[in-house]
Structures are given as C-alpha cells and as structure tokens.
Design a protein around this motif. Structure first.
Motif, PDB file in Angstrom:
ATOM      1  N   SER A  96       0.834  -1.202   0.000  1.00  0.00           N
ATOM      2  CA  SER A  96       0.000   0.000   0.000  1.00  0.00           C
ATOM      3  C   SER A  96       0.864   1.246   0.000  1.00  0.00           C
ATOM      4  O   SER A  96       2.029   1.215   0.414  1.00  0.00           O
ATOM      5  CB  SER A  96      -0.932   0.013   1.215  1.00  0.00           C
ATOM      6  OG  SER A  96      -0.180   0.151   2.414  1.00  0.00           O
ATOM      7  N   THR A  97       0.281   2.335  -0.447  1.00  0.00           N
ATOM      8  CA  THR A  97       0.949   3.631  -0.395  1.00  0.00           C
ATOM      9  C   THR A  97      -0.116   4.720  -0.397  1.00  0.00           C
ATOM     10  O   THR A  97      -1.253   4.486  -0.823  1.00  0.00           O
ATOM     11  CB  THR A  97       1.921   3.821  -1.578  1.00  0.00           C
ATOM     12  OG1 THR A  97       2.690   5.014  -1.388  1.00  0.00           O
ATOM     13  CG2 THR A  97       1.169   3.928  -2.892  1.00  0.00           C
ATOM     14  N   ALA A  98       0.238   5.895   0.080  1.00  0.00           N
ATOM     15  CA  ALA A  98      -0.717   7.005   0.164  1.00  0.00           C
ATOM     16  C   ALA A  98      -0.845   7.701  -1.189  1.00  0.00           C
ATOM     17  O   ALA A  98       0.159   7.899  -1.888  1.00  0.00           O
ATOM     18  CB  ALA A  98      -0.270   7.999   1.232  1.00  0.00           C
ATOM     19  N   VAL A  99      -2.063   8.063  -1.565  1.00  0.00           N
ATOM     20  CA  VAL A  99      -2.324   8.776  -2.826  1.00  0.00           C
ATOM     21  C   VAL A  99      -3.396   9.831  -2.593  1.00  0.00           C
ATOM     22  O   VAL A  99      -4.251   9.691  -1.709  1.00  0.00           O
ATOM     23  CB  VAL A  99      -2.791   7.817  -3.943  1.00  0.00           C
ATOM     24  CG1 VAL A  99      -1.693   6.839  -4.334  1.00  0.00           C
ATOM     25  CG2 VAL A  99      -4.046   7.059  -3.516  1.00  0.00           C
ATOM     26  N   ASP A 100      -3.351  10.904  -3.393  1.00  0.00           N
ATOM     27  CA  ASP A 100      -4.400  11.926  -3.298  1.00  0.00           C
ATOM     28  C   ASP A 100      -4.795  12.479  -4.667  1.00  0.00           C
ATOM     29  O   ASP A 100      -5.416  13.542  -4.753  1.00  0.00           O
ATOM     30  CB  ASP A 100      -3.978  13.069  -2.362  1.00  0.00           C
ATOM     31  CG  ASP A 100      -2.710  13.768  -2.821  1.00  0.00           C
ATOM     32  OD1 ASP A 100      -2.303  13.600  -3.994  1.00  0.00           O
ATOM     33  OD2 ASP A 100      -2.113  14.502  -2.007  1.00  0.00           O
ATOM     34  N   SER A 101      -4.434  11.775  -5.750  1.00  0.00           N
ATOM     35  CA  SER A 101      -4.813  12.200  -7.101  1.00  0.00           C
ATOM     36  C   SER A 101      -4.711  11.000  -8.039  1.00  0.00           C
ATOM     37  O   SER A 101      -4.060   9.999  -7.720  1.00  0.00           O
ATOM     38  CB  SER A 101      -3.903  13.321  -7.604  1.00  0.00           C
ATOM     39  OG  SER A 101      -2.582  12.832  -7.812  1.00  0.00           O
ATOM     40  N   TYR A 102      -5.366  11.114  -9.208  1.00  0.00           N
ATOM     41  CA  TYR A 102      -5.274  10.028 -10.192  1.00  0.00           C
ATOM     42  C   TYR A 102      -3.840   9.859 -10.690  1.00  0.00           C
ATOM     43  O   TYR A 102      -3.384   8.747 -10.940  1.00  0.00           O
ATOM     44  CB  TYR A 102      -6.202  10.316 -11.375  1.00  0.00           C
ATOM     45  CG  TYR A 102      -7.664  10.124 -11.052  1.00  0.00           C
ATOM     46  CD1 TYR A 102      -8.190   8.853 -10.850  1.00  0.00           C
ATOM     47  CD2 TYR A 102      -8.518  11.212 -10.940  1.00  0.00           C
ATOM     48  CE1 TYR A 102      -9.532   8.663 -10.549  1.00  0.00           C
ATOM     49  CE2 TYR A 102      -9.864  11.038 -10.642  1.00  0.00           C
ATOM     50  CZ  TYR A 102     -10.360   9.766 -10.450  1.00  0.00           C
ATOM     51  OH  TYR A 102     -11.693   9.585 -10.152  1.00  0.00           O
ATOM     52  N   LYS A 103      -3.128  10.980 -10.821  1.00  0.00           N
ATOM     53  CA  LYS A 103      -1.744  10.910 -11.280  1.00  0.00           C
ATOM     54  C   LYS A 103      -0.899  10.130 -10.283  1.00  0.00           C
ATOM     55  O   LYS A 103      -0.068   9.289 -10.665  1.00  0.00           O
ATOM     56  CB  LYS A 103      -1.183  12.313 -11.471  1.00  0.00           C
ATOM     57  CG  LYS A 103       0.236  12.337 -12.025  1.00  0.00           C
ATOM     58  CD  LYS A 103       0.722  13.757 -12.257  1.00  0.00           C
ATOM     59  CE  LYS A 103       2.136  13.778 -12.813  1.00  0.00           C
ATOM     60  NZ  LYS A 103       2.606  15.166 -13.046  1.00  0.00           N
ATOM     61  N   GLN A 104      -1.128  10.387  -8.994  1.00  0.00           N
ATOM     62  CA  GLN A 104      -0.372   9.652  -7.974  1.00  0.00           C
ATOM     63  C   GLN A 104      -0.717   8.172  -7.975  1.00  0.00           C
ATOM     64  O   GLN A 104       0.149   7.324  -7.741  1.00  0.00           O
ATOM     65  CB  GLN A 104      -0.651  10.242  -6.589  1.00  0.00           C
ATOM     66  CG  GLN A 104       0.218  11.429  -6.234  1.00  0.00           C
ATOM     67  CD  GLN A 104       0.222  11.704  -4.742  1.00  0.00           C
ATOM     68  OE1 GLN A 104      -0.297  10.930  -3.940  1.00  0.00           O
ATOM     69  NE2 GLN A 104       0.818  12.820  -4.361  1.00  0.00           N
ATOM     70  N   VAL A 105      -1.981   7.853  -8.246  1.00  0.00           N
ATOM     71  CA  VAL A 105      -2.383   6.451  -8.297  1.00  0.00           C
ATOM     72  C   VAL A 105      -1.584   5.719  -9.361  1.00  0.00           C
ATOM     73  O   VAL A 105      -0.988   4.663  -9.111  1.00  0.00           O
ATOM     74  CB  VAL A 105      -3.899   6.313  -8.581  1.00  0.00           C
ATOM     75  CG1 VAL A 105      -4.253   4.849  -8.870  1.00  0.00           C
ATOM     76  CG2 VAL A 105      -4.721   6.818  -7.403  1.00  0.00           C
TER      77      VAL A 105
END
Length: 232
Positions: free
Chosen positions: A128-137
């Motif tokens: 797992s990792t933290a994301v806050d945008s589609y680009k980060q996903v």
C-alpha cells in the motif's frame, strides 16, 4: 476476431444484442444442432465473465456520477454521458506497460507491506501507499510494480480511494483478470473507511482454492492499508 488465445477453452466470445425476440429464439433453437455436430462454436444467453464484471464496474461509476446529478447511460461495455454523448474513460488509464515500469522516473514514495498468506500453493502479498490524485495512483502502481517479485505475480489486483480538495471521494479498481477481485477489494476498503490509499495485492497461482482466494485478497489488502500512517 483476432488470433486464437490458447489460454481459453473456446475462442474469444462475440456478443450480440437482438432487437427482436423472434431472432433470438431462432438462434437459440440451433444450439442443440451445433452441439451434435461437435463444432467449436458455443452459444450462451449469458454474457462472458469479463463483460459482466466490466458492466458491474460501470454501474459503480454510474452511481458516483448520479450522486453528482450527472446523467449517464450504459450501453454494452461503455458508460456514456447523456448531455455530451461522450464515453467515460478511466482517469488512471490502462495498466502500466513493462516499458513504463522500467523507464519511468523514480517516484520515491514510501510503500508499506501487508501480511503474506499461502494456501494450497497460492501466495498472496499486499502493498500500500498514500495517494491523493489520479496521477499519484498511476505513478504509485508503477512504483509497486518495481518491487522485487511483484512483476512475476500471476495477478496484481489493485483498488484505490482518495478524497479531493472539494471533499469528493474518488475510487476505482482493476481485477487483472481475476474477475470480481478488484471490486471486492474496493468494497473492503470502503467498509473499513480507508481513504487516500492505493492497495495492490499480488497473487502467485498454485492450485485451485475456489472463493477462498477473494477472502485472502481482501485480508492481505486490508492488512497493508492499515500500515499507512492515516488510512483507517
């Protein structure tokens, strides 16, 4: 039609929608004849698993747009916006190619590992990792795919949820051929109120284990999500 896929028991399915029930009844009446002649052609009234799963995914997306008073309709395996008549495209895009995984710039995001499980020769590992945008996903999927061993997995199922600045929850998933796995993983994250997280569950196939595989994917995926500093 394309080339025959040796992984399939039968050739690639072709879906047909009849406008008249009489035509459908005529075709279905020939099923027994085809079977008796032992032809490679098979006719079934239900849709193939991959198309049924795709439509379930679109129904989920359609509900999200309906909550925002945006009218859509599902036609075949496509979601269409009624006002513009344009077709919905997944904002994460298609799965990263091998070339992207090799050549993309380093993301240097912190990745957390969940528990590892084994069952009848099958192995399940989650990250797992933290994301806050589609680009980060998308960039984070590439980052996890670079972890030793992950690219060799039979399937890499993922699901993500993040909250944008206006408070809207964005979410999505991908089955990687294990129909229903991504949708169930996303439901597990939703039920446990996991936000701003991407979870990838890798499975190395051993022998058949039936529906237990979904329980293992959900359990290992949630264990990885709970390793995030602020996820649940």
């Amino acid at each position: 039609m394309g080339a025959f896929d040796s992984r399939r028991k039968y050739p690639r399915p072709v879906c047909v929608q009849f406008f008249d029930k009489t035509n459908k009844d005529l075709i279905m009446s020939r099923v027994k004849i085809l079977k008796n002649k032992r032809t490679p052609i098979r006719i079934a009234q239900q849709q193939p698993d991959e198309i049924r799963e795709k439509r379930k995914q679109l129904f989920h997306v359609q509900k999200q747009y309906a909550d925002r008073d945006i009218e859509t309709k599902i036609k075949g395996d496509k979601l269409i916006f009624r006002q513009s008549n344009s077709i919905y495209r997944d904002k994460v895009g298609s799965r990263p190619t091998a070339d992207e995984v090799i050549t993309c710039d380093d993301v240097t995001k912190e990745v957390f590992s969940g528990k590892s499980m084994e069952d009848n020769g099958n192995r399940f590992v989650a990250h797992s990792t933290a994301v806050d945008s589609y680009k980060q996903v998308r960039r984070s999927i590439i980052e996890i795919m670079r972890i030793d061993g992950v690219p060799s997995a039979t399937q890499n199922v993922y699901a993500y949820r993040f909250v944008s600045s206006d408070g809207t929850i964005h979410e999505g998933f991908d089955d990687d051929g294990e129909h229903g796995a991504g949708r169930q993983l996303l439901r597990t994250l939703t039920d446990n109120e996991v936000k701003n997280a991407l979870v990838v569950v890798s499975r190395w196939y051993g022998s058949k284990i039936g529906p237990r595989r979904f329980a293992h994917i959900n359990e290992t995926g949630l264990s990885a999500a709970r390793k995030l500093p602020v996820s649940v």
